[in-house]
Design an enzyme around this catalytic site. Structure first.
Site, PDB file in Angstrom:
ATOM      1  CG  ASP A   1      -0.714  -0.222   8.341  1.00 20.44           C
ATOM      2  OD1 ASP A   1      -1.549   0.650   8.628  1.00 20.44           O
ATOM      3  OD2 ASP A   1       0.439   0.031   7.961  1.00 20.44           O
TER       4      ASP A   1
ATOM      5  CE  LYS B   1       0.860   1.183   4.574  1.00 20.67           C
ATOM      6  NZ  LYS B   1       1.581   2.339   5.037  1.00 20.67           N
TER       7      LYS B   1
HETATM    8  C1  LIG Z   1       2.336   4.108   9.933  1.00 23.66           C
HETATM    9  C2  LIG Z   1       1.210   3.210   9.485  1.00 23.66           C
HETATM   10  O1  LIG Z   1       1.699   2.269   8.536  1.00 23.66           O
HETATM   11  C3  LIG Z   1       0.149   4.041   8.759  1.00 23.66           C
HETATM   12  O2  LIG Z   1      -0.664   3.279   7.949  1.00 23.66           O
HETATM   13  C4  LIG Z   1       0.566   2.446  10.629  1.00 23.66           C
HETATM   14  O3  LIG Z   1       0.026   3.343  11.587  1.00 23.66           O
HETATM   15  C5  LIG Z   1       1.523   1.467  11.295  1.00 23.66           C
HETATM   16  O4  LIG Z   1       0.857   0.269  11.442  1.00 23.66           O
HETATM   17  P1  LIG Z   1       1.626  -1.105  11.810  1.00 23.66           P
HETATM   18  O5  LIG Z   1       2.970  -1.123  11.167  1.00 23.66           O
HETATM   19  O6  LIG Z   1       0.666  -2.207  11.520  1.00 23.66           O
HETATM   20  O7  LIG Z   1       1.833  -0.906  13.365  1.00 23.66           O
HETATM   21  P2  LIG Z   1       1.754  -1.953  14.574  1.00 23.66           P
HETATM   22  O8  LIG Z   1       2.632  -3.110  14.255  1.00 23.66           O
HETATM   23  O9  LIG Z   1       0.340  -2.219  14.948  1.00 23.66           O
HETATM   24  O10 LIG Z   1       2.381  -1.091  15.737  1.00 23.66           O
HETATM   25  C6  LIG Z   1       3.764  -0.832  15.884  1.00 23.66           C
HETATM   26  C7  LIG Z   1       3.912   0.320  16.869  1.00 23.66           C
HETATM   27  O11 LIG Z   1       3.590   1.560  16.212  1.00 23.66           O
HETATM   28  C8  LIG Z   1       2.891   2.426  17.091  1.00 23.66           C
HETATM   29  N1  LIG Z   1       1.547   2.704  16.535  1.00 23.66           N
HETATM   30  C9  LIG Z   1       1.052   1.979  15.493  1.00 23.66           C
HETATM   31  C10 LIG Z   1      -0.175   2.276  14.961  1.00 23.66           C
HETATM   32  C11 LIG Z   1      -0.916   3.341  15.512  1.00 23.66           C
HETATM   33  N2  LIG Z   1      -2.121   3.679  15.033  1.00 23.66           N
HETATM   34  N3  LIG Z   1      -0.411   4.049  16.556  1.00 23.66           N
HETATM   35  C12 LIG Z   1       0.816   3.756  17.069  1.00 23.66           C
HETATM   36  O12 LIG Z   1       1.277   4.414  17.994  1.00 23.66           O
HETATM   37  C13 LIG Z   1       2.834   1.725  18.428  1.00 23.66           C
HETATM   38  O13 LIG Z   1       3.963   2.141  19.158  1.00 23.66           O
HETATM   39  C14 LIG Z   1       2.999   0.262  18.065  1.00 23.66           C
HETATM   40  O14 LIG Z   1       3.581  -0.495  19.098  1.00 23.66           O
HETATM   41  N1  LIG Z   2       5.928 -11.108   6.842  1.00 25.81           N
HETATM   42  C1  LIG Z   2       6.617 -10.024   7.202  1.00 25.81           C
HETATM   43  N2  LIG Z   2       7.001  -9.123   6.273  1.00 25.81           N
HETATM   44  C2  LIG Z   2       7.684  -8.005   6.616  1.00 25.81           C
HETATM   45  N3  LIG Z   2       8.060  -7.711   7.869  1.00 25.81           N
HETATM   46  C3  LIG Z   2       7.703  -8.570   8.846  1.00 25.81           C
HETATM   47  C4  LIG Z   2       6.966  -9.755   8.550  1.00 25.81           C
HETATM   48  N4  LIG Z   2       6.753 -10.396   9.711  1.00 25.81           N
HETATM   49  C5  LIG Z   2       7.334  -9.656  10.669  1.00 25.81           C
HETATM   50  N5  LIG Z   2       7.922  -8.575  10.175  1.00 25.81           N
HETATM   51  C6  LIG Z   2       8.632  -7.528  10.928  1.00 25.81           C
HETATM   52  O1  LIG Z   2       7.832  -6.321  10.886  1.00 25.81           O
HETATM   53  C7  LIG Z   2       8.644  -5.167  10.744  1.00 25.81           C
HETATM   54  C8  LIG Z   2       8.239  -4.234   9.578  1.00 25.81           C
HETATM   55  O2  LIG Z   2       7.168  -4.706   8.884  1.00 25.81           O
HETATM   56  P1  LIG Z   2       6.649  -4.017   7.537  1.00 25.81           P
HETATM   57  O3  LIG Z   2       7.612  -4.240   6.457  1.00 25.81           O
HETATM   58  O4  LIG Z   2       5.250  -4.425   7.306  1.00 25.81           O
HETATM   59  O5  LIG Z   2       6.619  -2.506   7.971  1.00 25.81           O
HETATM   60  P2  LIG Z   2       6.611  -1.247   7.127  1.00 25.81           P
HETATM   61  O6  LIG Z   2       7.071  -1.513   5.746  1.00 25.81           O
HETATM   62  O7  LIG Z   2       7.347  -0.211   7.887  1.00 25.81           O
HETATM   63  O8  LIG Z   2       5.086  -0.903   6.955  1.00 25.81           O
HETATM   64  P3  LIG Z   2       4.186   0.203   7.628  1.00 25.81           P
HETATM   65  O9  LIG Z   2       5.033   1.154   8.398  1.00 25.81           O
HETATM   66  O10 LIG Z   2       3.507   0.817   6.472  1.00 25.81           O
HETATM   67  O11 LIG Z   2       3.250  -0.630   8.448  1.00 25.81           O
HETATM   68  C9  LIG Z   2      10.057  -5.661  10.536  1.00 25.81           C
HETATM   69  O12 LIG Z   2      10.720  -5.448  11.759  1.00 25.81           O
HETATM   70  C10 LIG Z   2       9.940  -7.142  10.266  1.00 25.81           C
HETATM   71  O13 LIG Z   2      11.011  -7.853  10.831  1.00 25.81           O
END
Ligand SMILES: C[C@](O)(CO)[C@H](O)COP(=O)(O)OP(=O)(O)OC[C@H]1O[C@@H](n2ccc(N)nc2=O)[C@H](O)[C@@H]1O
Ligand SMILES: Nc1ncnc2c1ncn2[C@@H]1O[C@H](COP(=O)(O)OP(=O)(O)OP(=O)(O)O)[C@@H](O)[C@H]1O
Length: 291
Positions: free
Chosen positions: A131, A9
């Site tokens: 997400d 996305k």
């Molecule tokens: C930045 C975005 O990608 C925007 O779409 C999302 O808000 C992040 O979503 P995500 O990666 O699925 O995040 P999660 O794995 O649920 O959360 C990771 C950490 O990000 C912070 N977190 C996440 C989502 C949210 N709405 N508020 C937060 O403060 C929290 O510290 C949480 O412990």
């Molecule tokens: N299947 C997976 N694919 C990617 N990362 C994963 C997966 N499972 C666990 N993780 C852990 O999740 C973290 C980041 O995930 P991801 O790549 O979805 O985040 P991102 O690209 O920053 O996305 P967003 O911030 O938009 O949620 C990494 O620390 C990774 O080790």
């Protein structure tokens, strides 16, 4: 055995509102699925086995967590052999891990013949990552709350994007913390007025995308993470500028970074521009339209 493609996305706009009592933040975002995929294949097995080209422990993988959560929700002991082939970079702001988890739930619901509906799967997904629920709403949606309140939207126009990611993985936890530490600038408007302005902006971007009004899109797109992330990693700002110089009509960081994406007039222009970014991971993709 069958295969599913889990899309990435981008966030056309992303506002981080207040911090909640549960430690998460309320957000307001316009998210759009794009044609960049991880691939998951599913087959029956006695236990949950995950084979992947990622170098993290399988138990830490969101796909494994999704399988375990579904097993316990459905109170079953069935296993699965899941092969996850990653193409979406991690720590990129492209939601790859969350999409994998969503499609693991969809795939295992089918493999195990559970017959759960989309809302139940979304609910399970929400406990795996903020997400995850969005990925049940491609092509696009307005995303609110922690990421769990969704307004699905229709889209008839597909846009060519050039994604560029520097070799910096960004931790989402770090990005939210940094945003909090930075504090809010002194503003005269009330919280309600500010939130309404943001909501209006999101509506404007959607209108711009629906009508192909690129200048409206350019003036309305916004990402609250850009300032704090670019302050620490100026390369991301440089890449955004470089995308504009290479002909992008607009360019913005996705999610909490580190990918920046530029919107191009057509696929050919995006592909030509990509040559200037050969020292970074880059990809030309199309945004999703309604099926
Ligand atoms: C930045 C975005 O990608 C925007 O779409 C999302 O808000 C992040 O979503 P995500 O990666 O699925 O995040 P999660 O794995 O649920 O959360 C990771 C950490 O990000 C912070 N977190 C996440 C989502 C949210 N709405 N508020 C937060 O403060 C929290 O510290 C949480 O412990
Ligand atoms: N299947 C997976 N694919 C990617 N990362 C994963 C997966 N499972 C666990 N993780 C852990 O999740 C973290 C980041 O995930 P991801 O790549 O979805 O985040 P991102 O690209 O920053 O996305 P967003 O911030 O938009 O949620 C990494 O620390 C990774 O080790």
């Amino acid at each position: 055995m069958f295969e599913l493609m889990a899309p990435a996305k981008v966030n056309w706009s992303l506002y981080v509102l207040d911090k909640r009592e549960d430690g998460y933040h309320n957000i307001l975002s316009l998210m759009h699925c794009i044609g960049l995929y991880d691939t998951l294949t599913f087959e029956h097995s006695d236990t949950i086995e995950l084979i992947t080209n990622m170098n993290i422990l399988p138990e830490h993988n969101l796909v494994y967590k999704a399988a375990k959560s579904l097993q316990s929700y459905a109170e079953i002991k069935d296993g699965a052999r899941i092969v996850l082939k990653k193409d979406i970079p991690s720590g990129a702001g492209l939601g790859g891990g969350s999409s994998d988890a969503a499609y693991a739930l969809i795939g295992l619901n089918k493999l195990w013949g559970l017959g759960l509906d989309k809302d139940e799967l979304k609910e399970i997904g929400s406990s795996i990552g903020s997400d995850v629920p969005f990925f049940f709403n491609c092509p696009m949606a307005i995303v609110e709350g922690r990421g769990d309140i969704l307004t699905p939207l229709e889209m008839d126009i597909s846009y060519p994007l050039l994604l560029v990611k520097p070799a910096i993985p960004i931790s989402t936890v770090w990005a939210y913390e940094r945003l909090g530490a930075k504090g809010k600038a002194q503003e005269t408007k009330t919280e309600l007025t500010k939130t309404m302005d943001k909501f209006n902006n999101i509506q404007l971007i959607y209108k711009a995308l629906k009508t192909g009004d690129v200048s409206l899109l350019k003036s309305s797109a916004h990402n609250d993470f850009e300032e704090v992330v670019m302050e620490k990693y100026p390369i991301i700002k440089d890449l955004r500028r470089k995308l504009l110089n290479a002909g992008a009509s607009m360019a913005i960081m996705s999610g909490s970074g580190s990918t920046v994406f530029g919107l191009f007039e057509d696929r050919e222009k995006a592909t030509n521009a990509a040559r200037q970014f050969s020292s970074h991971w880059n990809r030309v993709v199309e945004t999703y339209i309604s099926s």
